[in-house]
Design a protein around this motif. Structure first.
Motif, PDB file in Angstrom:
ATOM      1  N   ASP A   1       0.815  -1.215   0.000  1.00 24.04           N
ATOM      2  CA  ASP A   1       0.000   0.000   0.000  1.00 24.04           C
ATOM      3  C   ASP A   1       0.847   1.263   0.000  1.00 24.04           C
ATOM      4  O   ASP A   1       0.386   2.337   0.377  1.00 24.04           O
ATOM      5  N   ASP A   2       2.095   1.145  -0.421  1.00 26.58           N
ATOM      6  CA  ASP A   2       3.011   2.283  -0.449  1.00 26.58           C
ATOM      7  C   ASP A   2       2.958   2.934  -1.825  1.00 26.58           C
ATOM      8  O   ASP A   2       3.298   2.313  -2.827  1.00 26.58           O
ATOM      9  N   THR A   3       2.531   4.207  -1.883  1.00 29.90           N
ATOM     10  CA  THR A   3       2.426   4.878  -3.178  1.00 29.90           C
ATOM     11  C   THR A   3       3.787   5.335  -3.708  1.00 29.90           C
ATOM     12  O   THR A   3       3.929   5.599  -4.898  1.00 29.90           O
ATOM     13  N   SER A   4       4.783   5.473  -2.823  1.00 29.24           N
ATOM     14  CA  SER A   4       6.110   5.886  -3.264  1.00 29.24           C
ATOM     15  C   SER A   4       6.860   4.690  -3.829  1.00 29.24           C
ATOM     16  O   SER A   4       6.950   3.640  -3.195  1.00 29.24           O
TER      17      SER A   4
ATOM     18  N   GLN B   1      12.718   3.419 -16.458  1.00 25.13           N
ATOM     19  CA  GLN B   1      12.936   3.972 -15.117  1.00 25.13           C
ATOM     20  C   GLN B   1      11.599   4.497 -14.635  1.00 25.13           C
ATOM     21  O   GLN B   1      10.917   5.248 -15.346  1.00 25.13           O
ATOM     22  N   ILE B   2      11.196   4.087 -13.436  1.00 16.20           N
ATOM     23  CA  ILE B   2       9.871   4.423 -12.922  1.00 16.20           C
ATOM     24  C   ILE B   2       9.987   5.162 -11.595  1.00 16.20           C
ATOM     25  O   ILE B   2      10.765   4.758 -10.726  1.00 16.20           O
ATOM     26  N   TYR B   3       9.208   6.234 -11.462  1.00 19.73           N
ATOM     27  CA  TYR B   3       9.089   6.947 -10.192  1.00 19.73           C
ATOM     28  C   TYR B   3       7.613   7.226  -9.935  1.00 19.73           C
ATOM     29  O   TYR B   3       6.886   7.613 -10.841  1.00 19.73           O
ATOM     30  N   SER B   4       7.162   7.047  -8.709  1.00 14.41           N
ATOM     31  CA  SER B   4       5.817   7.492  -8.344  1.00 14.41           C
ATOM     32  C   SER B   4       5.816   7.958  -6.898  1.00 14.41           C
ATOM     33  O   SER B   4       6.536   7.402  -6.064  1.00 14.41           O
ATOM     34  N   ILE B   5       5.029   9.000  -6.639  1.00 16.42           N
ATOM     35  CA  ILE B   5       4.917   9.557  -5.294  1.00 16.42           C
ATOM     36  C   ILE B   5       3.450   9.886  -5.024  1.00 16.42           C
ATOM     37  O   ILE B   5       2.654   9.998  -5.952  1.00 16.42           O
TER      38      ILE B   5
ATOM     39  N   ASN C   1      -1.183  14.333  -3.277  1.00 18.40           N
ATOM     40  CA  ASN C   1      -2.034  14.816  -2.197  1.00 18.40           C
ATOM     41  C   ASN C   1      -3.206  15.629  -2.736  1.00 18.40           C
ATOM     42  O   ASN C   1      -3.025  16.575  -3.508  1.00 18.40           O
ATOM     43  N   GLY C   2      -4.410  15.229  -2.344  1.00 15.33           N
ATOM     44  CA  GLY C   2      -5.589  15.999  -2.707  1.00 15.33           C
ATOM     45  C   GLY C   2      -6.006  15.900  -4.153  1.00 15.33           C
ATOM     46  O   GLY C   2      -6.859  16.660  -4.615  1.00 15.33           O
ATOM     47  N   ASP C   3      -5.444  14.968  -4.911  1.00 11.19           N
ATOM     48  CA  ASP C   3      -5.794  14.801  -6.326  1.00 11.19           C
ATOM     49  C   ASP C   3      -6.957  13.812  -6.434  1.00 11.19           C
ATOM     50  O   ASP C   3      -6.836  12.664  -6.017  1.00 11.19           O
ATOM     51  N   THR C   4      -8.075  14.252  -6.987  1.00 16.75           N
ATOM     52  CA  THR C   4      -9.253  13.381  -7.091  1.00 16.75           C
ATOM     53  C   THR C   4      -9.159  12.424  -8.264  1.00 16.75           C
ATOM     54  O   THR C   4      -9.951  11.479  -8.371  1.00 16.75           O
ATOM     55  N   LEU C   5      -8.191  12.626  -9.160  1.00 15.89           N
ATOM     56  CA  LEU C   5      -8.060  11.789 -10.357  1.00 15.89           C
ATOM     57  C   LEU C   5      -7.065  10.658 -10.183  1.00 15.89           C
ATOM     58  O   LEU C   5      -7.143   9.644 -10.869  1.00 15.89           O
ATOM     59  N   SER C   6      -6.106  10.827  -9.299  1.00  8.43           N
ATOM     60  CA  SER C   6      -5.050   9.825  -9.156  1.00  8.43           C
ATOM     61  C   SER C   6      -4.465   9.860  -7.758  1.00  8.43           C
ATOM     62  O   SER C   6      -4.355  10.928  -7.146  1.00  8.43           O
ATOM     63  N   ASP C   7      -4.100   8.682  -7.261  1.00 10.01           N
ATOM     64  CA  ASP C   7      -3.437   8.592  -5.952  1.00 10.01           C
ATOM     65  C   ASP C   7      -1.961   8.932  -6.035  1.00 10.01           C
ATOM     66  O   ASP C   7      -1.316   9.168  -5.011  1.00 10.01           O
ATOM     67  N   VAL C   8      -1.407   8.906  -7.259  1.00  3.50           N
ATOM     68  CA  VAL C   8       0.030   9.136  -7.405  1.00  3.50           C
ATOM     69  C   VAL C   8       0.327  10.086  -8.555  1.00  3.50           C
ATOM     70  O   VAL C   8      -0.397  10.152  -9.544  1.00  3.50           O
ATOM     71  N   ASN C   9       1.399  10.849  -8.378  1.00  3.68           N
ATOM     72  CA  ASN C   9       2.076  11.507  -9.488  1.00  3.68           C
ATOM     73  C   ASN C   9       3.197  10.579  -9.928  1.00  3.68           C
ATOM     74  O   ASN C   9       3.739   9.815  -9.120  1.00  3.68           O
TER      75      ASN C   9
ATOM     76  N   ASN D   1      14.967  15.112  -7.082  1.00  5.49           N
ATOM     77  CA  ASN D   1      15.529  14.879  -8.409  1.00  5.49           C
ATOM     78  C   ASN D   1      14.434  14.549  -9.404  1.00  5.49           C
ATOM     79  O   ASN D   1      14.465  14.981 -10.569  1.00  5.49           O
ATOM     80  N   MET D   2      13.449  13.756  -8.971  1.00  4.71           N
ATOM     81  CA  MET D   2      12.331  13.432  -9.840  1.00  4.71           C
ATOM     82  C   MET D   2      11.565  14.699 -10.219  1.00  4.71           C
ATOM     83  O   MET D   2      11.219  14.909 -11.389  1.00  4.71           O
TER      84      MET D   2
END
Length: 238
Positions: free
Chosen positions: A31-34, A55-59, A62-70, A227-228
């Motif tokens: 359940d870790d979004t990072s 190469q994949i990065y996700s974090i 916060n407060g985004d109704t469309l996605s849990d991650v950037n 860096n991301m």
């Protein structure tokens, strides 16, 4: 040329769960979004094969109704072509070689919303495509949607061994009009929940069958977020 061998693995399993409601997807994906990792992606279709390094990065978004991650996903294919895919605070950018496309959820909301088309769940533009299958939280969301809609069957192997690692294996068939339109297998480390290998076959048995294998070479959940963001803001021209 490398050959793709999907679903052919040596496993020793101790406990198997069938059905859609006997396990939690957190057992498979955590359940870790990072997340940060590197993967080798092999795509095979019509006797042609392409290999990409990703190469994949996700974090957390916060407060985004469309996605849990950037996220930021960068790929380089075997011809040296680099592609980048970014979703950040309602903006999606796809850069393929020298071509760039940018969408803003404020102006293109329908493209960002998930929808149901003739019984099949179609994800928003920021969750669609090969790159999105490399983001564990999106894969978890996809599987959850299929389970909740009843358009799948699952086989979950809670305890297994793959290449000397203790792993869990989730196999999912996406079904539409009584036909399996996609077969998926997700192998993850049992304790850390880190992805090991994802296998996807779309249109199995059809002329247009596509086979995808994603081998995760390394995983680092404690990556440098700053860096991301520098790369993301560069692509967003901020």
């Amino acid at each position: 040329m490398k050959r793709l061998s999907l679903f052919v693995i040596l496993i020793i399993y101790v406990f198997v769960v069938y059905g859609n409601e006997n396990f939690s997807l957190n057992e498979v994906f955590g359940d870790d979004t990072s997340f940060s990792g590197k993967a080798e992606v092999t795509v095979k279709m019509l006797n042609k094969e392409q290999i990409q390094e990703a190469q994949i990065y996700s974090i957390t978004a916060n407060g985004d109704t469309l996605s849990d991650v950037n996220y930021l996903v960068e790929t380089i294919d075997d011809n040296g072509v680099k592609n980048s895919y970014v979703y950040y605070n309602g903006i999606y950018v796809m850069q393929a070689g020298n071509r760039t496309r940018r969408f803003n959820s404020t102006d293109n909301l329908k493209m960002f919303e998930d929808r149901n088309v003739r019984g099949r769940i179609i994800k928003g533009v920021h969750k669609t495509g090969l790159h999105s299958l490399l983001v564990p939280m999106f894969v978890k969301e996809l599987v959850l949607d299929l389970i909740e809609s009843g358009s799948s069957n699952c086989k979950y192997i809670r305890d297994s061994v793959y290449n000397g690692k203790d792993v869990s294996i989730l196999q999912v068939n996406e079904i539409l009009n009584n036909v399996v339109v996609r077969k998926m297998q997700f192998i993850t480390e049992k304790i850390s929940k880190n992805p090991v290998v994802y296998n996807i076959i779309t249109s199995p048995g059809a002329i247009g069958q596509m086979e995808i294998e994603m081998k995760f070479i390394s995983v680092d959940k404690n990556f440098n977020e700053e860096n991301m963001l520098l790369v993301v803001k560069s692509l967003l021209n901020e």
